[in-house]
Design a protein around this motif. Sequence first.
Motif, PDB file in Angstrom:
ATOM      1  N   ARG A 160     -31.343 -70.170  -5.519  1.00 20.31           N
ATOM      2  CA  ARG A 160     -30.495 -69.136  -4.944  1.00 20.31           C
ATOM      3  C   ARG A 160     -31.177 -67.774  -4.972  1.00 20.31           C
ATOM      4  N   TYR A 161     -32.143 -67.606  -5.865  1.00 18.82           N
ATOM      5  CA  TYR A 161     -32.817 -66.313  -6.008  1.00 18.82           C
ATOM      6  C   TYR A 161     -34.154 -66.257  -5.236  1.00 18.82           C
ATOM      7  N   ILE A 162     -34.444 -67.309  -4.492  1.00 20.62           N
ATOM      8  CA  ILE A 162     -35.671 -67.323  -3.683  1.00 20.62           C
ATOM      9  C   ILE A 162     -35.354 -66.725  -2.317  1.00 20.62           C
ATOM     10  N   ASN A 163     -36.023 -65.652  -1.983  1.00 18.20           N
ATOM     11  CA  ASN A 163     -35.786 -64.973  -0.710  1.00 18.20           C
ATOM     12  C   ASN A 163     -36.697 -65.529   0.376  1.00 18.20           C
ATOM     13  N   VAL A 164     -36.190 -65.570   1.587  1.00 21.00           N
ATOM     14  CA  VAL A 164     -36.977 -66.020   2.735  1.00 21.00           C
ATOM     15  C   VAL A 164     -36.797 -65.026   3.867  1.00 21.00           C
ATOM     16  N   THR A 165     -37.696 -65.094   4.816  1.00 23.13           N
ATOM     17  CA  THR A 165     -37.614 -64.283   6.017  1.00 23.13           C
ATOM     18  C   THR A 165     -38.237 -65.059   7.154  1.00 23.13           C
TER      19      THR A 165
END
Length: 352
Positions: A160-165
Motif C-alpha cells: 500500500r505504501y509503494i507509489n507508482v506513476t
Amino acid sequence: MSAATRLGLVAGFSLLALTPLSGQYPGVYPGGYPYPYPPTYPGFGPGGYLQGQASVINATGDLFVKQEQARIEREKANQAKLDTQKKSFDQRLYEKMLTPAYGEVAAHDQALLLKRIMTNPMQAEITSGKAHNIMLPFLTNVALQGIQGPPIILDQQQMRYINVTTTGEGGHNLGILRDGGKVKWPMALRGSPTQKKLDKLLPEAVTAVASESLDLKTYKELTKEVAKLTDELRTKFHKEEIDGGLYLDGKRFMDSLDSAVRGLAEPAAAKTLQGTFAATGRTMPELVMNMAQKGLKFAPANPGNDTPYFALYNAMIAYSNGAADSNAFKTQFAPVNLYENYYDKTTKSNIK
C-alpha cells in the motif's frame, strides 16, 4: 690647275693609299685579332629559316608528348584515388564489423547496470524507485518466458505504501496524496497559516480530481500556496529558526508535495487516486505483469515510508536469483499474453 698637275696629285694620293701606316695601323695584329667574329651568323639566310621551322616542329612535338604524359599521370592519380577509396571502404567495413551496434552497446550497458543494482545499489536508488524500475524489465521478461522463480508472497500491507506513476511524459508522483489528500506534515512545516490552509485545500482538490471536477481556480490557488510554504521553509532556515536536518526533511517533503500537486492536472491523476493505477499483486509475476499491462513504473517513496521499498527490493532480488537458476521451473506457455494489451489484431497478424 693644269692637266699635268692634276695627274700628279692623283698619282701621289694613290701611292699614299697603297703605302701601309705602320705607326698607327699596323698591318698584322700581334697574336691575332682579340675579338674574333664567329665564322657564321645563324638565323640569316635560307638555312636559318629552315632551322626556325624545325624548332617550331620540335616544340610542337614536345608539347604533345608532355600533354600525353600529363594525361597518363592524371589517370594514375585517378586510379590511386579509387584504390584509396576502396581501401577506405574496406577499412570502414572492417571497423563496422568489429564495432558493436548501438543496440548491443545499450544492452551491454543495461546488463552492467542491472548487475550493479542487484549487487550494490545506493540507498537513494532504492527509496527513489530507480532500482525497482531497472529490475522491472528483467522480471517482466522472465514472466513472459514462463520462468517461475521461488514462491515469494508479497506483503499487501507494505504494498500500500509503494507509489507508482505512468511511464509517459510528466509522470508526477501522487503517492503523498493517496490518503484522500491528508498528509503528515514534518515538524519544520507545522503551525503556519499556509500549512493550515493547505490542510483544507488538499482534500478538496483530491476529491475534485477523483470525480474529474477540479477547476483551474482551485488548481492555481493550490500551487500558489505550495510555493508560498516552500519559501517560508527557506526563510526559516536562513533565519536559523530550524537546523539543517529539519530543513532537509521539510525540503524533501515539499518536493514530493509539489510534484503531487502538479500531477493533479494530468489525465491519469483520477485513476491513480482512485486506486486503479497501483502496485498490486500477491506474487512477483502478478506484480510485474500488472505494472507492464498498465504502463506503470515505480515512483519515489513518501517521506518516512522507506521500509516497504527495501522490503520489495529484497523480494525482487530473491525472485530474480531464483529465476536465473538453471534448475528453475519453466512453464510451457507464458502466464499472461502481454501482447493482447499492446497490439490490435492487424498488428498481431503482421507479426506472425
